[in-house]
Design a protein around this motif. Structure first.
Motif, PDB file in Angstrom:
ATOM      1  N   GLY A 187       0.803  -1.213   0.000  1.00 46.68           N
ATOM      2  CA  GLY A 187       0.000   0.000   0.000  1.00 46.68           C
ATOM      3  C   GLY A 187       0.842   1.272   0.000  1.00 46.68           C
ATOM      4  O   GLY A 187       0.451   2.283   0.570  1.00 46.68           O
ATOM      5  N   ARG A 188       2.008   1.205  -0.672  1.00 46.88           N
ATOM      6  CA  ARG A 188       2.915   2.368  -0.678  1.00 46.88           C
ATOM      7  C   ARG A 188       3.842   2.307  -1.884  1.00 46.88           C
ATOM      8  O   ARG A 188       3.910   1.300  -2.588  1.00 46.88           O
ATOM      9  N   LEU A 189       4.572   3.417  -2.080  1.00 43.29           N
ATOM     10  CA  LEU A 189       5.570   3.440  -3.133  1.00 43.29           C
ATOM     11  C   LEU A 189       6.653   2.417  -2.832  1.00 43.29           C
ATOM     12  O   LEU A 189       7.007   2.182  -1.681  1.00 43.29           O
ATOM     13  N   TRP A 190       7.170   1.818  -3.893  1.00 40.95           N
ATOM     14  CA  TRP A 190       8.212   0.800  -3.789  1.00 40.95           C
ATOM     15  C   TRP A 190       9.315   1.186  -4.764  1.00 40.95           C
ATOM     16  O   TRP A 190       9.129   1.155  -5.970  1.00 40.95           O
ATOM     17  N   PHE A 191      10.441   1.597  -4.225  1.00 39.09           N
ATOM     18  CA  PHE A 191      11.611   1.915  -5.038  1.00 39.09           C
ATOM     19  C   PHE A 191      12.270   0.590  -5.394  1.00 39.09           C
ATOM     20  O   PHE A 191      12.812  -0.079  -4.511  1.00 39.09           O
ATOM     21  N   LYS A 192      12.192   0.206  -6.661  1.00 42.00           N
ATOM     22  CA  LYS A 192      12.756  -1.074  -7.085  1.00 42.00           C
ATOM     23  C   LYS A 192      14.199  -1.158  -6.603  1.00 42.00           C
ATOM     24  O   LYS A 192      15.004  -0.264  -6.848  1.00 42.00           O
ATOM     25  N   GLY A 193      14.498  -2.213  -5.872  1.00 39.10           N
ATOM     26  CA  GLY A 193      15.840  -2.418  -5.337  1.00 39.10           C
ATOM     27  C   GLY A 193      16.043  -1.882  -3.939  1.00 39.10           C
ATOM     28  O   GLY A 193      17.145  -1.985  -3.403  1.00 39.10           O
ATOM     29  N   GLU A 194      14.995  -1.356  -3.313  1.00 40.60           N
ATOM     30  CA  GLU A 194      15.171  -0.771  -1.969  1.00 40.60           C
ATOM     31  C   GLU A 194      15.637  -1.800  -0.953  1.00 40.60           C
ATOM     32  O   GLU A 194      16.315  -1.451   0.006  1.00 40.60           O
ATOM     33  N   GLU A 195      15.267  -3.057  -1.135  1.00 35.11           N
ATOM     34  CA  GLU A 195      15.728  -4.113  -0.232  1.00 35.11           C
ATOM     35  C   GLU A 195      16.810  -4.972  -0.882  1.00 35.11           C
ATOM     36  O   GLU A 195      17.783  -5.340  -0.235  1.00 35.11           O
ATOM     37  N   SER A 196      16.641  -5.271  -2.155  1.00 34.85           N
ATOM     38  CA  SER A 196      17.542  -6.199  -2.840  1.00 34.85           C
ATOM     39  C   SER A 196      18.786  -5.534  -3.417  1.00 34.85           C
ATOM     40  O   SER A 196      19.783  -6.199  -3.667  1.00 34.85           O
ATOM     41  N   GLY A 197      18.702  -4.235  -3.678  1.00 34.22           N
ATOM     42  CA  GLY A 197      19.786  -3.546  -4.369  1.00 34.22           C
ATOM     43  C   GLY A 197      19.698  -3.679  -5.881  1.00 34.22           C
ATOM     44  O   GLY A 197      20.535  -3.156  -6.608  1.00 34.22           O
ATOM     45  N   HIS A 198      18.673  -4.356  -6.374  1.00 37.90           N
ATOM     46  CA  HIS A 198      18.487  -4.561  -7.814  1.00 37.90           C
ATOM     47  C   HIS A 198      17.668  -3.414  -8.406  1.00 37.90           C
ATOM     48  O   HIS A 198      16.482  -3.534  -8.672  1.00 37.90           O
ATOM     49  N   VAL A 199      18.350  -2.314  -8.636  1.00 37.80           N
ATOM     50  CA  VAL A 199      17.741  -1.060  -9.093  1.00 37.80           C
ATOM     51  C   VAL A 199      17.563  -1.085 -10.609  1.00 37.80           C
ATOM     52  O   VAL A 199      18.352  -1.697 -11.323  1.00 37.80           O
ATOM     53  N   GLN A 200      16.526  -0.404 -11.091  1.00 34.01           N
ATOM     54  CA  GLN A 200      16.326  -0.261 -12.527  1.00 34.01           C
ATOM     55  C   GLN A 200      16.533   1.197 -12.935  1.00 34.01           C
ATOM     56  O   GLN A 200      15.789   2.070 -12.502  1.00 34.01           O
ATOM     57  N   ARG A 201      17.554   1.445 -13.761  1.00 34.94           N
ATOM     58  CA  ARG A 201      17.756   2.780 -14.334  1.00 34.94           C
ATOM     59  C   ARG A 201      16.846   2.882 -15.555  1.00 34.94           C
ATOM     60  O   ARG A 201      16.883   2.025 -16.442  1.00 34.94           O
ATOM     61  N   VAL A 202      16.033   3.920 -15.596  1.00 32.88           N
ATOM     62  CA  VAL A 202      15.044   4.077 -16.659  1.00 32.88           C
ATOM     63  C   VAL A 202      15.615   4.954 -17.770  1.00 32.88           C
ATOM     64  O   VAL A 202      16.027   6.082 -17.537  1.00 32.88           O
ATOM     65  N   HIS A 203      15.615   4.414 -18.971  1.00 34.62           N
ATOM     66  CA  HIS A 203      16.090   5.144 -20.146  1.00 34.62           C
ATOM     67  C   HIS A 203      14.944   5.810 -20.888  1.00 34.62           C
ATOM     68  O   HIS A 203      15.129   6.871 -21.490  1.00 34.62           O
ATOM     69  N   GLU A 204      13.777   5.159 -20.868  1.00 35.76           N
ATOM     70  CA  GLU A 204      12.651   5.665 -21.641  1.00 35.76           C
ATOM     71  C   GLU A 204      11.357   5.155 -21.032  1.00 35.76           C
ATOM     72  O   GLU A 204      11.292   4.028 -20.540  1.00 35.76           O
ATOM     73  N   VAL A 205      10.333   6.002 -21.072  1.00 34.71           N
ATOM     74  CA  VAL A 205       8.990   5.617 -20.654  1.00 34.71           C
ATOM     75  C   VAL A 205       8.101   5.736 -21.883  1.00 34.71           C
ATOM     76  O   VAL A 205       8.066   6.786 -22.527  1.00 34.71           O
ATOM     77  N   ARG A 206       7.391   4.677 -22.194  1.00 32.96           N
ATOM     78  CA  ARG A 206       6.455   4.674 -23.327  1.00 32.96           C
ATOM     79  C   ARG A 206       5.060   4.362 -22.820  1.00 32.96           C
ATOM     80  O   ARG A 206       4.889   3.673 -21.819  1.00 32.96           O
ATOM     81  N   MET A 207       4.068   4.865 -23.550  1.00 36.20           N
ATOM     82  CA  MET A 207       2.666   4.615 -23.220  1.00 36.20           C
ATOM     83  C   MET A 207       2.002   4.004 -24.453  1.00 36.20           C
ATOM     84  O   MET A 207       2.304   4.407 -25.582  1.00 36.20           O
ATOM     85  N   ASP A 208       1.113   3.059 -24.238  1.00 35.70           N
ATOM     86  CA  ASP A 208       0.453   2.397 -25.365  1.00 35.70           C
ATOM     87  C   ASP A 208      -0.604   3.301 -26.004  1.00 35.70           C
ATOM     88  O   ASP A 208      -0.885   4.398 -25.518  1.00 35.70           O
ATOM     89  N   CYS A 209      -1.197   2.806 -27.084  1.00 41.20           N
ATOM     90  CA  CYS A 209      -2.141   3.595 -27.879  1.00 41.20           C
ATOM     91  C   CYS A 209      -3.402   3.982 -27.122  1.00 41.20           C
ATOM     92  O   CYS A 209      -4.038   4.987 -27.444  1.00 41.20           O
ATOM     93  N   ASP A 210      -3.790   3.206 -26.118  1.00 44.88           N
ATOM     94  CA  ASP A 210      -4.976   3.515 -25.313  1.00 44.88           C
ATOM     95  C   ASP A 210      -4.638   4.310 -24.060  1.00 44.88           C
ATOM     96  O   ASP A 210      -5.530   4.600 -23.260  1.00 44.88           O
ATOM     97  N   SER A 211      -3.370   4.603 -23.875  1.00 46.56           N
ATOM     98  CA  SER A 211      -2.878   5.368 -22.715  1.00 46.56           C
ATOM     99  C   SER A 211      -3.150   4.678 -21.387  1.00 46.56           C
ATOM    100  O   SER A 211      -3.265   5.330 -20.356  1.00 46.56           O
ATOM    101  N   ASP A 212      -3.231   3.322 -21.414  1.00 53.01           N
ATOM    102  CA  ASP A 212      -3.549   2.617 -20.170  1.00 53.01           C
ATOM    103  C   ASP A 212      -2.536   1.540 -19.787  1.00 53.01           C
ATOM    104  O   ASP A 212      -2.780   0.737 -18.876  1.00 53.01           O
TER     105      ASP A 212
END
Length: 129
Positions: free
Chosen positions: A55-80
């Motif tokens: 029920g909260r934000l989860w920073f990927k890798g906050e416990e495991s250290g397996h962080v994801q660096r984001v290069h690009e964000v894409r949205m599909d044709c229905d925006s969902d």
């Protein structure tokens, strides 16, 4: 119009997100984001999801250290649906799944049965303490 307002959030204020490894095209995982998670992901260049179980934000890798660096964000044709193109970082680069595997999509249907099609790269007991 604000770019966040163009996203078609569901009735819970969430959107499904697929994380794809930028270098290989491998689908690493599926998760959810709320408005704040998406805003922070774009601002930080690091994957931030909304954990429905916590029920909260989860920073990927906050416990495991397996962080994801984001290069690009894409949205599909229905925006969902969102697609993140990422590089998986951490102590053991290439591990995205909490099971210690490269991808969460490691079950493969073969001859009417689900098999584990990817090896465990690191024992999860040593990742999560």
């Amino acid at each position: 119009m604000n770019w966040l307002d163009q996203v078609q959030w569901d009735e819970r204020g969430l959107i499904p997100v697929i994380a794809q490894e930028a270098s290989s095209g491998d689908v690493l995982m599926f998760a959810w984001m709320d408005r704040e998670a998406l805003r922070q992901t774009v601002e930080l260049g690091r994957a931030v999801y909304f954990s429905r179980s916590r029920g909260r934000l989860w920073f990927k890798g906050e416990e495991s250290g397996h962080v994801q660096r984001v290069h690009e964000v894409r949205m599909d044709c229905d925006s969902d649906v969102l697609l993140l193109r990422v590089t998986q970082l951490g102590h053991e680069p290439g591990i995205a799944c909490h099971t210690g595997r490269h991808s969460c999509f490691f079950h493969v249907l073969r001859d009417g049965a689900w098999i584990e099609g990817e090896p465990v790269l690191k024992d999860p007991a040593t990742i999560y303490k």
